[in-house]
Design a protein around this motif. Structure first.
Motif, short mmCIF file in Angstrom:
data_model
loop_
_atom_site.label_atom_id
_atom_site.label_comp_id
_atom_site.label_asym_id
_atom_site.label_seq_id
_atom_site.Cartn_x
_atom_site.Cartn_y
_atom_site.Cartn_z
N ALA A 144 0.82 -1.21 0.00
CA ALA A 144 0.00 0.00 0.00
C ALA A 144 0.86 1.27 0.00
CB ALA A 144 -0.96 0.01 1.18
N HIS A 145 1.97 1.22 -0.77
CA HIS A 145 2.87 2.38 -0.89
C HIS A 145 3.52 2.75 0.44
CE1 HIS A 145 3.30 4.34 -4.83
NE2 HIS A 145 2.18 3.70 -5.14
N SER A 146 3.70 1.77 1.32
CA SER A 146 4.36 2.00 2.61
C SER A 146 5.48 0.98 2.77
CB SER A 146 3.36 1.88 3.76
OG SER A 146 2.31 2.82 3.63
N PRO A 147 6.67 1.23 2.18
CA PRO A 147 7.74 0.22 2.18
C PRO A 147 8.10 -0.31 3.56
CG PRO A 147 8.29 2.00 0.68
CD PRO A 147 7.06 2.44 1.42
N ALA A 148 8.07 0.52 4.59
CA ALA A 148 8.45 0.05 5.92
C ALA A 148 7.54 -1.06 6.41
CB ALA A 148 8.43 1.22 6.90
N GLU A 149 6.27 -1.04 5.98
CA GLU A 149 5.33 -2.06 6.45
C GLU A 149 5.73 -3.45 5.96
OE1 GLU A 149 3.39 -1.14 8.61
OE2 GLU A 149 2.56 0.84 8.22
N ALA A 150 6.42 -3.51 4.83
CA ALA A 150 6.80 -4.81 4.27
C ALA A 150 7.75 -5.57 5.18
CB ALA A 150 7.43 -4.62 2.89
N GLN A 151 8.51 -4.87 6.02
CA GLN A 151 9.46 -5.51 6.92
C GLN A 151 8.89 -5.78 8.31
OE1 GLN A 151 12.74 -6.66 6.44
NE2 GLN A 151 12.16 -6.46 4.29
N ASP A 152 7.68 -5.36 8.56
CA ASP A 152 7.05 -5.53 9.87
C ASP A 152 6.17 -6.78 9.86
OD1 ASP A 152 5.67 -5.41 12.24
OD2 ASP A 152 4.90 -3.37 11.96
N THR A 153 6.63 -7.82 10.53
CA THR A 153 5.90 -9.09 10.46
C THR A 153 4.66 -9.11 11.36
OG1 THR A 153 7.33 -10.06 12.16
CG2 THR A 153 7.96 -10.40 9.85
N THR A 154 4.38 -8.00 12.05
CA THR A 154 3.17 -7.95 12.88
C THR A 154 1.97 -7.42 12.12
OG1 THR A 154 3.58 -5.72 13.74
CG2 THR A 154 4.58 -7.58 14.93
N ASN A 155 2.17 -6.91 10.89
CA ASN A 155 1.02 -6.54 10.08
C ASN A 155 1.04 -7.32 8.77
OD1 ASN A 155 2.21 -5.10 7.82
ND2 ASN A 155 2.63 -3.41 9.22
N ARG A 156 0.02 -7.13 7.96
CA ARG A 156 -0.18 -7.99 6.78
C ARG A 156 0.17 -7.32 5.46
NH1 ARG A 156 -6.29 -9.45 7.91
NH2 ARG A 156 -6.24 -7.20 8.31
N LEU A 157 0.65 -6.08 5.47
CA LEU A 157 0.99 -5.39 4.24
C LEU A 157 2.38 -5.81 3.75
CD1 LEU A 157 -0.28 -1.76 4.97
CD2 LEU A 157 -1.45 -3.60 3.73
#
Length: 346
Positions: free
Chosen positions: A163-176
């Motif tokens: 969803a255009h949020s690169p940092a979220e891709a490395q956070d295994t606690t969310n699904r993005l």
């Protein structure tokens, strides 16, 4: 913005660029199966029959019986189809002929979110909607939604963009920026690696999923930024490297990032692949379309099917390819922005 699939979906004006013409097997050719469609995105064939289900971007789940497109959709979902949003992925339960369950990934209009729902198909109508995955962020600019579904055994894999949020891709606690793995009812399997639905992480916009029949070997195509479109071999708990600070040509960021098995430094816009076994023996194996050049790729792989030794162009057309799939008669089918095509003996 890079020339990606979402731009083509939004504008439907992407022009193919000069890729070398692919060589189909001798004695085969491409024929139109159904034209005049409203941007089909993904298709699912009921094996052993002539029935195909497919999604149209604006929300209709269409049904074909042979070459007869039924006038009434299985259902029409209330979707937001801006940018890369819409009705994006479809899959049939492995026991579809018994339970008649069909799964769809789509961007719900209100509340605005990406969802996976299941339906029970009765008399070619989608009934008994059930929520499988809900609450996936779809709010950022309309891009990087992912959207593909793939059953491997009795587990459902779901590709989700960041969803255009690169940092979220490395956070295994969310699904993005993840590939999710859930049970057919949406519950989380106990053997998932992070005690949630996440199976692998570090993804940007994984737009395709395929697995080798009879195995658990899973592959994902992924749209990169202005570089590094990818084909990945997906394993439990792995980091595929996308995130803040990503640099082209590297394995990526985060803990122990895994590089792709194919990398296209000059972007091609890879779309949904398939593992084909059918009447066209010369095309057997892992195949993938691209939207940038209108090519179908066939990958020569090692014995273990974990590495690619050669990316071969077996077909080059004039329209971007959104999906490839085996279909009725055992032929190879593919979707463009307005048609279902197939490769057959001639």
């Amino acid at each position: 913005m890079p020339r990606k699939l979402g731009v083509g979906i939004a504008l439907a004006l992407l022009v193919s660029v000069g890729s070398p013409a692919g060589a189909l097997p001798n004695g085969t050719g491409v024929r139109t199966y159904q034209s005049g469609l409203n941007f089909p995105i993904d298709m699912a064939w009921v094996k052993g029959t002539r029935k195909i289900f497919f999604t149209e971007k604006t929300g209709a789940i269409r049904v074909m019986m042979g070459r007869n497109l039924l006038a009434t959709p299985c259902t029409t979902l209330d979707v937001n189809s801006d940018g890369e949003r819409g009705a994006l992925g479809i899959a049939l339960h492995p026991k579809f002929k018994r339970n008649h369950k069909l799964y769809v990934y789509y961007t719900n209009a209100s509340p605005l979110e990406n969802r996976v729902s299941s339906f029970v198909v009765k008399d070619n109508r989608c009934t008994e909607r059930s929520a499988i995955v809900t609450g996936l962020d779809a709010s950022s600019q309309g891009y990087h939604n992912g959207g593909q579904l793939e059953f491997v055994g009795n587990k459902l894999f779901v590709s989700v963009g960041e969803a255009h949020s690169p940092a979220e891709a490395q956070d295994t606690t969310n699904r993005l920026g993840k590939i999710l793995r859930v049970n057919a009812d949406g519950s989380v399997p106990l053997d998932n690696p992070f005690n949630n639905a996440v199976w692998s992480y570090g993804h940007r916009n994984p737009f395709g999923l395929a697995h080798k029949p009879g195995t658990s070997k899973l592959y994902s195509s992924e749209n990169g930024p202005s570089c590094d479109d990818e084909l990945n071999y997906i394993r439990k708990g792995r980091n595929y490297g996308w995130g803040d600070g990503y640099q082209c040509g590297t394995r990526g960021v985060g803990t122990n990032p895994k590089g792709p098995i194919v990398r296209w430094s000059n972007i091609i816009v890879p779309t949904d692949p398939t593992w084909y076994r059918g009447k066209l023996n010369a095309l057997n194996g892992l195949l993938m379309g691209d939207y940038g050049n209108g090519d179908i790729h066939r990958f020569r792989m090692n014995k273990e099917k974990t590495r690619v030794s050669r990316d071969m162009i077996v077909y080059n057309g004039t329209d971007g390819i959104v999906d490839v799939s085996k279909g009725p008669g055992g032929w190879l089918y593919f979707l463009t922005s307005s048609a279902i095509m197939r490769i057959v003996r001639i």
